[in-house]
Design an enzyme around this catalytic site. Structure first.
Site, PDB file in Angstrom:
ATOM      1  N   LYS A 283     -34.832 -28.713  55.893  1.00 19.95           N
ATOM      2  CA  LYS A 283     -33.410 -28.157  55.856  1.00 19.95           C
ATOM      3  C   LYS A 283     -34.403 -26.460  56.225  1.00 19.95           C
ATOM      4  CE  LYS A 283     -29.986 -27.418  52.175  1.00 19.95           C
ATOM      5  NZ  LYS A 283     -29.222 -28.087  51.116  1.00 19.95           N
ATOM      6  N   GLU A 372     -20.369 -36.817  39.965  1.00 18.29           N
ATOM      7  CA  GLU A 372     -19.492 -35.982  38.418  1.00 18.29           C
ATOM      8  C   GLU A 372     -18.583 -37.597  37.361  1.00 18.29           C
ATOM      9  OE1 GLU A 372     -19.237 -35.684  42.157  1.00 18.29           O
ATOM     10  OE2 GLU A 372     -19.590 -32.877  41.973  1.00 18.29           O
ATOM     11  N   ARG A 400     -13.066 -35.332  40.579  1.00 15.33           N
ATOM     12  CA  ARG A 400     -13.839 -36.846  40.652  1.00 15.33           C
ATOM     13  C   ARG A 400     -14.320 -37.333  40.412  1.00 15.33           C
ATOM     14  NH1 ARG A 400     -15.961 -36.484  46.920  1.00 15.33           N
ATOM     15  NH2 ARG A 400     -14.404 -36.379  46.850  1.00 15.33           N
TER      16      ARG A 400
HETATM   17  C1  LIG Z   1     -18.458 -33.263  45.373  1.00 12.47           C
HETATM   18  C2  LIG Z   1     -19.194 -32.202  45.213  1.00 12.47           C
HETATM   19  N1  LIG Z   1     -20.364 -31.806  44.225  1.00 12.47           N
HETATM   20  C3  LIG Z   1     -20.900 -30.710  45.121  1.00 12.47           C
HETATM   21  C4  LIG Z   1     -20.861 -30.355  45.292  1.00 12.47           C
HETATM   22  C5  LIG Z   1     -21.799 -28.946  45.878  1.00 12.47           C
HETATM   23  N2  LIG Z   1     -22.573 -30.022  47.306  1.00 12.47           N
HETATM   24  C6  LIG Z   1     -22.720 -28.609  48.335  1.00 12.47           C
HETATM   25  S1  LIG Z   1     -23.568 -29.395  49.043  1.00 12.47           S
HETATM   26  C7  LIG Z   1     -24.398 -30.013  48.816  1.00 12.47           C
HETATM   27  C8  LIG Z   1     -25.647 -30.463  48.222  1.00 12.47           C
HETATM   28  C9  LIG Z   1     -25.589 -31.827  49.269  1.00 12.47           C
HETATM   29  O1  LIG Z   1     -26.880 -32.224  49.882  1.00 12.47           O
HETATM   30  P1  LIG Z   1     -27.122 -32.724  51.388  1.00 12.47           P
HETATM   31  O2  LIG Z   1     -26.126 -33.822  51.221  1.00 12.47           O
HETATM   32  O3  LIG Z   1     -27.945 -33.930  51.177  1.00 12.47           O
HETATM   33  O4  LIG Z   1     -26.508 -32.245  52.345  1.00 12.47           O
HETATM   34  P2  LIG Z   1     -28.089 -30.945  52.452  1.00 12.47           P
HETATM   35  O5  LIG Z   1     -27.696 -29.984  53.070  1.00 12.47           O
HETATM   36  O6  LIG Z   1     -29.411 -31.084  52.187  1.00 12.47           O
HETATM   37  O7  LIG Z   1     -27.707 -30.668  54.250  1.00 12.47           O
HETATM   38  C10 LIG Z   1     -23.672 -29.965  46.959  1.00 12.47           C
HETATM   39  C11 LIG Z   1     -24.168 -30.809  45.679  1.00 12.47           C
HETATM   40  C12 LIG Z   1     -19.756 -30.578  46.608  1.00 12.47           C
HETATM   41  N3  LIG Z   1     -19.733 -30.185  47.616  1.00 12.47           N
HETATM   42  N4  LIG Z   1     -19.064 -31.701  46.412  1.00 12.47           N
END
Ligand SMILES: Cc1ncc(C[n+]2csc(CCOP(=O)(O)OP(=O)(O)O)c2C)c(N)n1
Length: 636
Positions: A283, A372, A400
């Site tokens: 990342k 969630e 969710r």
């Molecule tokens: C249902 C939901 N909960 C929380 C979020 C907030 N959120 C956006 S990106 C993220 C992290 C995602 O991590 P990952 O899938 O590993 O992607 P990365 O950013 O590490 O590439 C979160 C928690 C979301 N988008 N959707």
């Protein structure tokens, strides 16, 4: 300079580039991300991490017909850059500009408008099956999902279903060891194990060659060797989990080695059945500060100073305190005061500013990951056991967990407190993130107390009230700087509104965040000779029927104001109550979010456009007051 990037009008143009040029393109793409994001807060580190993966995918597949879904969609910028949107990239996340998430209205390379995590595999599987059923050709179907989104329950529902159906489906696990914060839970440990697999990879290669070297052993030997190989996998990789679920697991492979990635993708492209390719990425790759501190650089503030070679020398920090700050301080205090209080976040520790709570109360801080529905049911369990859990979940993401709100919480009447951050218009994230619907979806449930603080001064007393209430209680607050209406604050009591002023010409009834705006609007109108009162409603459920219905009965104009959908929201509750009491409701005007999805843009600019700022409210009152005066004249 974007010499090559400027020439990529569609992914097909990538095929003309040499390996060296592709490397140059990755540099140009990262430069462009730094250039644009230096002046605009947006998802940064996640996008830097998938540049090579994005190119490799578009070089291997033809997504003008094949199907590609980026889970969540916050890492879609490289994809936008090479699917004809580079010339508009500077407009990203601005009103009328590109969205920060996939948007089918922008490009046919984006299939779903998303922003919530977890559904990519389900949608990709649906696309695959739909295409087959309709005989619309053999389209490859690919889902890219991060290790942060992976633990979502729906992902496992999809993996299970995909394996049952046995369709050709490619899932790419983009594993960068991070959600927004470092990933958590048992699955995180499983994936960590998969990184230790050089040994496994070598062993696997040697084992698969063995049968041809010992042909005499034939079938039995082959079977034994396969079992041995699987045993090794179980010991040394996280892949066993996926294999057990019926996926062919391949990896982990280096997500920044473009030629290597292309080779692996070519290899898996024509595999039969569901396949999971485990790709390791970093990342923030390509920007040292972002890879060293991916939490800050997930969505950093604008950059104050950028040095050569994409070195970010400083970020512009500071700014005024937000509602989130007030909530996190109140939550911290609540944990300090009462050992029964616990706090649960679904992967939004940073967004909810709960880091200090995580540090100081590790036993009562729970990060469930992006889960969630589990978080809410888990909170219900804590409450049943006698704890006083706070589920700190953004308004939009709580959607969710709708059924858990109903069954595990409301139906059992359990004392779970919901802190709904980002309720209302969230600004540049747009329709997937606006917290528009919570008042409507929560007030449908018996037992729920549904509240919104009118300003900063309501925040702590409201949380305190919720924690002492014997059933479920939710409080919603906006993604906005704190505002304060100076007054002798009335205590927060069940179903009690706070009368700020009682005006003879009518009243503005504010539910939540727009209370200070209503106070300003009333001040302005007073200078024009219109004497309006203002009520801080605080409760959408139970409604302060006594106060609100008195206003409806006595005053010539009643305007409800809320930063939420009008469909079934606070204004609807008011209308229902007035109607139920047999009152005339024709002088009730409801202001709020209309029945459509609201685009992205800055919150103040969206509020103004929707008539929810001081000007908009004043205009409505002026129009109504003059219409009422005319009516009165006619009656005379
Ligand atoms: C249902 C939901 N909960 C929380 C979020 C907030 N959120 C956006 S990106 C993220 C992290 C995602 O991590 P990952 O899938 O590993 O992607 P990365 O950013 O590490 O590439 C979160 C928690 C979301 N988008 N959707």
């Amino acid at each position: 300079m974007s010499e090559l990037l400027a020439k990529i009008t569609a992914p097909a143009d990538l095929q003309q580039l040499t390996d060296e040029q592709l490397v140059q393109l990755t540099q140009e793409m990262r430069d462009e991300l730094v250039r644009v994001l230096s002046i605009r807060p947006a998802h940064f580190a996640s996008n830097l991490g998938v540049v090579e993966l994005c190119l490799a995918l578009h070089l291997t597949f033809d997504f003008s017909r094949d199907r590609l879904i980026w889970d969540t969609g916050h890492q879609i910028y490289p994809h936008k850059l090479i699917t004809g949107r580079f010339p508009m990239f500077g407009t990203i996340r601005t009103r009328g500009g590109l969205m920060g998430y996939p948007n089918p209205h922008e490009s046919h390379y984006d299939l779903f408008m998303t922003g919530h995590a977890g559904c990519s595999i389900s949608c990709s599987l649906g696309l695959k099956v739909g295409d087959e059923l309709l005989g619309s050709g053999d389209h490859h179907s690919v889902a890219v999902i991060g290790d942060g989104a992976l633990p979502s329950g729906i992902v496992f529902e999809a993996l299970n279903n995909a394996s049952g159906l046995g369709k050709n489906l490619l899932v790419i696990l983009n594993d960068n060891k991070m959600s927004i914060c470092p990933r958590v839970g048992g699955l995180a440990r499983t994936l960590d194990r998969a990184r230790l697999t050089d040994f496994y990879q070598d062993t696997k290669r040697h084992m698969s060659k063995l049968p041809s070297k010992v042909p005499l052993l034939g079938g039995v030997a082959n079977q034994t060797l396969h079992q041995l190989r699987d045993g090794l996998k179980a010991l040394f990789t996280g892949g066993m989990l996926f294999e057990e679920l019926g996926f062919r697991y391949i990896g982990p492979v280096d997500g920044h080695d473009l030629p290597g990635l292309r080779k692996w993708l070519r290899h898996v492209k024509d595999q039969r059945g569901p396949v999971l390719l485990h790709v390791l990425t970093e990342k923030g790759h390509g920007v040292p500060q972002a890879s060293e501190d991916p939490v800050t650089y997930h969505t950093p503030p604008v950059f104050e100073k950028v040095g050569p070679e994409r070195t970010i020398l400083s970020l512009k920090r500071g700014g005024s305190k937000a509602y989130t700050d007030a909530a996190s301080s109140a939550i911290y205090q609540a944990l300090k005061d009462d050992p029964r209080v616990a706090v649960i976040t679904a992967a939004m520790c940073q967004g909810n500013k709960l880091e200090k709570v995580r540090e100081d109360f590790p036993d009562r801080f729970f990060d469930t990951g992006i889960c969630e529905s589990h978080a809410v049911a888990f909170a219900a369990g804590l409450a049943k056991a006698g704890m006083r859990p706070i589920a700190a979940i953004y308004s939009t993401f709580l959607q969710r967990a709708y059924d858990q709100l109903f069954q595990e919480v409301a139906l059992q009447n359990l004392p779970v407190t919901f802190c709904l951050d980002r309720a209302g218009l969230t600004g540049p994230d747009g329709p997937t993130h606006h917290g528009a619907f919570d008042t409507t979806y929560l007030r449908a449930f018996p037992n729920f107390v549904v509240m919104a603080p009118g300003d900063e001064l309501d925040m702590t007393p409201m949380l305190h009230f919720a924690l002492n209430h014997p059933g479920p209680a939710a409080m919603r607050y906006p993604k906005a700087g704190l505002e304060k209406v100076e007054r002798g604050v009335a205590p927060v009591e069940l179903g009690q509104a706070e009368i700020f002023e009682w005006g003879p010409d009518g009243v503005l009834i504010a539910y939540g965040s727009l209370f200070p705006t209503c106070v300003k609007a009333a001040e302005r109108l007073r200078q024009e000779g219109v004497e309006l009162g203002v009520i801080n409603a605080r409760f959408a459920k139970p409604l302060d029927r006594q106060t609100l219905l008195r206003a409806v009965e006595q005053l010539p104009l009643v305007v409800s104001v809320e930063e939420g959908t009008l469909e079934g929201g606070f204004g609807s509750a008011l209308l229902e109550a007035a109607n139920g009491a047999g009152l005339d409701t024709r002088h009730i005007i409801r202001l709020g979010l209309p029945d459509r999805f609201i685009e992205h843009g800055e919150r103040p600019e969206l509020l103004a456009e929707l008539g929810l700022d001081v000007n908009g409210i004043c205009n409505v009152v002026r129009r109504q007051s003059s219409a009422l005066r005319e009516l009165q004249n006619v009656a005379r």
